[in-house]
Design a protein around this motif. Structure first.
Motif, PDB file in Angstrom:
ATOM      1  N   ASN A   1      93.532  39.685  48.971  1.00 34.87           N
ATOM      2  CA  ASN A   1      94.406  39.063  47.970  1.00 34.87           C
ATOM      3  C   ASN A   1      94.868  37.666  48.372  1.00 34.87           C
ATOM      4  N   ALA A   2      94.242  37.094  49.370  1.00 35.53           N
ATOM      5  CA  ALA A   2      94.632  35.758  49.835  1.00 35.53           C
ATOM      6  C   ALA A   2      94.534  34.769  48.676  1.00 35.53           C
ATOM      7  N   PRO A   3      95.545  33.920  48.518  1.00 35.25           N
ATOM      8  CA  PRO A   3      95.549  32.957  47.412  1.00 35.25           C
ATOM      9  C   PRO A   3      94.342  32.012  47.416  1.00 35.25           C
ATOM     10  N   LYS A   4      93.967  31.503  48.591  1.00 32.07           N
ATOM     11  CA  LYS A   4      92.855  30.552  48.637  1.00 32.07           C
ATOM     12  C   LYS A   4      92.329  30.472  50.064  1.00 32.07           C
ATOM     13  N   LEU A   5      91.242  31.182  50.319  1.00 28.33           N
ATOM     14  CA  LEU A   5      90.633  31.119  51.645  1.00 28.33           C
ATOM     15  C   LEU A   5      90.062  29.726  51.873  1.00 28.33           C
ATOM     16  N   ASN A   6      90.373  29.154  53.000  1.00 27.91           N
ATOM     17  CA  ASN A   6      89.950  27.788  53.302  1.00 27.91           C
ATOM     18  C   ASN A   6      88.434  27.740  53.503  1.00 27.91           C
TER      19      ASN A   6
ATOM     20  N   GLY B   1      95.846  30.432  52.529  1.00 31.04           N
ATOM     21  CA  GLY B   1      96.528  29.873  51.367  1.00 31.04           C
ATOM     22  C   GLY B   1      97.880  30.503  51.091  1.00 31.04           C
ATOM     23  N   TYR B   2      98.268  31.513  51.873  1.00 29.42           N
ATOM     24  CA  TYR B   2      99.609  32.078  51.709  1.00 29.42           C
ATOM     25  C   TYR B   2     100.645  31.041  52.104  1.00 29.42           C
ATOM     26  N   ASP B   3     101.828  31.114  51.488  1.00 27.86           N
ATOM     27  CA  ASP B   3     102.956  30.301  51.913  1.00 27.86           C
ATOM     28  C   ASP B   3     103.913  31.190  52.712  1.00 27.86           C
ATOM     29  N   LYS B   4     105.013  30.612  53.146  1.00 26.09           N
ATOM     30  CA  LYS B   4     105.982  31.341  53.979  1.00 26.09           C
ATOM     31  C   LYS B   4     106.476  32.609  53.265  1.00 26.09           C
ATOM     32  N   GLU B   5     106.749  32.486  51.973  1.00 19.59           N
ATOM     33  CA  GLU B   5     107.242  33.635  51.212  1.00 19.59           C
ATOM     34  C   GLU B   5     106.169  34.724  51.088  1.00 19.59           C
ATOM     35  N   GLY B   6     104.921  34.307  50.909  1.00 17.98           N
ATOM     36  CA  GLY B   6     103.831  35.277  50.808  1.00 17.98           C
ATOM     37  C   GLY B   6     103.622  36.046  52.095  1.00 17.98           C
TER      38      GLY B   6
ATOM     39  N   VAL C   1     101.893  29.703  64.251  1.00 18.08           N
ATOM     40  CA  VAL C   1     101.181  30.882  63.746  1.00 18.08           C
ATOM     41  C   VAL C   1     101.156  30.837  62.223  1.00 18.08           C
ATOM     42  N   GLU C   2     102.295  30.535  61.607  1.00 19.60           N
ATOM     43  CA  GLU C   2     102.355  30.454  60.150  1.00 19.60           C
ATOM     44  C   GLU C   2     101.450  29.347  59.621  1.00 19.60           C
ATOM     45  N   GLU C   3     101.416  28.213  60.303  1.00 21.21           N
ATOM     46  CA  GLU C   3     100.560  27.110  59.865  1.00 21.21           C
ATOM     47  C   GLU C   3      99.088  27.538  59.866  1.00 21.21           C
ATOM     48  N   ILE C   4      98.702  28.296  60.871  1.00 25.82           N
ATOM     49  CA  ILE C   4      97.331  28.804  60.937  1.00 25.82           C
ATOM     50  C   ILE C   4      97.059  29.739  59.766  1.00 25.82           C
ATOM     51  N   ILE C   5      97.993  30.648  59.501  1.00 26.61           N
ATOM     52  CA  ILE C   5      97.812  31.583  58.390  1.00 26.61           C
ATOM     53  C   ILE C   5      97.791  30.837  57.060  1.00 26.61           C
ATOM     54  N   PHE C   6      98.673  29.846  56.887  1.00 30.27           N
ATOM     55  CA  PHE C   6      98.669  29.032  55.666  1.00 30.27           C
ATOM     56  C   PHE C   6      97.298  28.405  55.477  1.00 30.27           C
TER      57      PHE C   6
END
Length: 116
Positions: free
Chosen positions: A63-68, A41-46, A32-37
């Protein structure tokens, strides 16, 4: 008006539901986290920060860091609506994540889910 309700929901309420949906089908928190990353562009801490603080679901995506850029390759239906046909940009981003988690829960391979 319905979209405003979705945007105002706390990410901290939605996130565990996404994880539970995947885990009930034998998938993992890490997937799930890999999908969100990949999507945001969020990391685990985000993700952890958003889940533990008053961050709305709408703000999480705004506020996503970088939408793929490959997220535009996501096709299919969520709640009977084709994600590629959603005209409201923020709602489309939210539904992209819903679609990816649905694919995960249905057993699709990660390389296919992440459009790689």
């Amino acid at each position: 008006m319905e979209n405003q309700k979705i945007y105002a929901i706390s990410f901290g309420k939605v996130y565990p539901l996404l994880v539970t949906k995947a885990e009930k089908k034998g998938r993992t928190l890490e997937e799930v986290e890999e999908i969100i990353f990949w999507l945001t562009g969020y990391d685990k801490e985000g993700i952890a920060y958003a889940a533990e603080n008053p961050v709305t679901y709408g703000d999480f995506f705004l506020n996503a860091p970088k939408l793929n850029p490959n997220r535009k390759l996501i096709k299919g239906s969520v709640c009977g609506v084709r994600v590629e046909a959603i005209e409201e940009p923020l709602l489309q981003e939210i539904r992209y994540l819903d679609k990816l988690i649905d694919e995960l829960a249905k057993g699709k391979a990660m390389d296919k889910i992440l459009r790689s």
